[in-house]
Each structure stands twice: as structure tokens, then as C-alpha cells.
Design an enzyme around this catalytic site. Structure first.
Site, PDB file in Angstrom:
ATOM      1  N   HIS A 212       0.847  -1.187   0.000  1.00  9.74           N
ATOM      2  CA  HIS A 212       0.000   0.000   0.000  1.00  9.74           C
ATOM      3  C   HIS A 212       0.886   1.242   0.000  1.00  9.74           C
ATOM      4  CE1 HIS A 212      -3.785  -2.066   1.872  1.00  9.74           C
ATOM      5  NE2 HIS A 212      -3.242  -2.780   0.900  1.00  9.74           N
TER       6      HIS A 212
ATOM      7  N   GLU B  89       0.889   3.907   1.761  1.00  6.48           N
ATOM      8  CA  GLU B  89       1.356   4.339   3.079  1.00  6.48           C
ATOM      9  C   GLU B  89       2.537   3.507   3.560  1.00  6.48           C
ATOM     10  OE1 GLU B  89      -1.714   3.433   2.102  1.00  6.48           O
ATOM     11  OE2 GLU B  89      -3.220   4.160   3.511  1.00  6.48           O
TER      12      GLU B  89
ATOM     13  N   CYS C 141      -6.100   1.845   5.783  1.00  6.21           N
ATOM     14  CA  CYS C 141      -6.750   0.635   6.289  1.00  6.21           C
ATOM     15  C   CYS C 141      -6.147   0.296   7.659  1.00  6.21           C
ATOM     16  CB  CYS C 141      -6.545  -0.515   5.310  1.00  6.21           C
ATOM     17  SG  CYS C 141      -4.822  -1.101   5.210  1.00  6.21           S
TER      18      CYS C 141
ATOM     19  N   CYS D 211      -2.301  -0.427   7.524  1.00  7.89           N
ATOM     20  CA  CYS D 211      -1.471   0.775   7.415  1.00  7.89           C
ATOM     21  C   CYS D 211      -1.530   1.602   8.690  1.00  7.89           C
ATOM     22  CB  CYS D 211      -1.908   1.591   6.209  1.00  7.89           C
ATOM     23  SG  CYS D 211      -1.600   0.741   4.643  1.00  7.89           S
TER      24      CYS D 211
END
Length: 150
Positions: A57, A59, A87, A90
Site C-alpha cells: 500500500h 502508506e 486501512c 497501514c
């Protein structure tokens, strides 16, 4: 009056640029930028499909790059700008970095961490929500419209 190069909107625009790169690569368009002392020290976008890695992801990639840049596992003097609410995975990563501040574009009403556990972010982390939310939402909605052929 022009946009300050140190404003939240300026750095969110940089995160949006990353999100646009993700969309061009067929990735869900989420971008992240880490700023320390008013300087971008790391940036990235979703690379889940490209890397065949569910944890890639925006992040997570940006915080790893920021930690490498600083030579530290902690990012307590840094701010993460991200186009979509992180999410839970993260948010957990952000907790462990003790990041100083998180600025979120659009809220994720389905998978965002605040739907599950608002306390997953480190208690010393400042949160700012809905910076350029409309622009961030439009990018994601347009991506899924094209993906579904609508």
C-alpha cells in the site's frame, strides 16, 4: 493569495500526483507523501498489483522509504499525507512508527481504520481529515467507473 508550498493542500497535491501514477499503472489510485521539516522525504503510491504484494500500500511503502531516509524506525517528527484513509494494516504501521501527524484526503467508509478501531493510531499522532477530500474521492470513483466500464 497563492498556495503556500508548506500548506497541507500543497503536500496533498503531491500525494494526489502519486495517486494519479497509481491509476495510470492500473493500481487503486492512492498516493502518500511523508514530510519532515517542510521537505518531502518519501513518496509512493499503491503497487499491490505490480509487486504482487497485498501489503504494498502507498502508506506502507512511503513510511518504509521515510524510515530508510532518516535511518530511524520512528517518524514522530514527520507528517504523512495520504489521499484515502488508511486501512487497519497501514494504521497499525503508522502506530509503530509513532508518526507525528497524519493528513487524510478522503475517508474510506468501507475499509478505513476508523470503521474498526479509532484507537489504532498512536495516541500522540495528530489527525487531520478531509483535506482536498473532493479531489481525492473523484480520482478513486473515476478509477472504479472505468474499471467497471460505467
Amino acid at each position: 493569495m497563492g498556495l503556500s508550498i508548506y500548506s497541507d493542500e500543497h503536500f496533498m497535491k503531491q500525494a494526489l500526483n502519486e495517486a494519479e501514477k497509481a491509476a495510470e499503472e492500473g493500481e487503486i489510485p492512492i498516493g502518500a507523501v511523508v514530510v519532515c521539516e517542510n521537505r518531502i522525504i518519501a513518496k509512493d503510491h499503491n503497487r499491490v498489483e505490480r509487486l504482487n504484494d497485498a501489503t504494498a500500500h502507498a502508506e506502507m511503502l512511503a513510511i518504509t522509504a521515510a524510515q530508510n531516509h532518516l535511518g530511524s524506525k520512528y517518524l514522530n517528527e514527520c507528517t504523512l499525507f495520504v489521499t484515502l484513509e488508511p486501512c487497519s494494516m497501514c494504521a497499525g504501521g503508522l502506530f509503530w512508527t509513532q508518526i507525528g501527524r497524519v493528513v487524510i484526503g478522503a475517508l474510506d467508509k468501507e475499509r478505513g481504520f476508523s470503521n474498526f478501531n479509532k484507537n489504532i493510531i498512536h495516541p500522540k499522532t495528530d489527525l487531520k481529515l478531509a483535506v482536498m477530500a473532493n479531489e481525492c474521492e473523484i480520482l478513486i470513483k473515476d478509477f472504479f467507473k472505468k474499471l467497471r466500464g460505467n
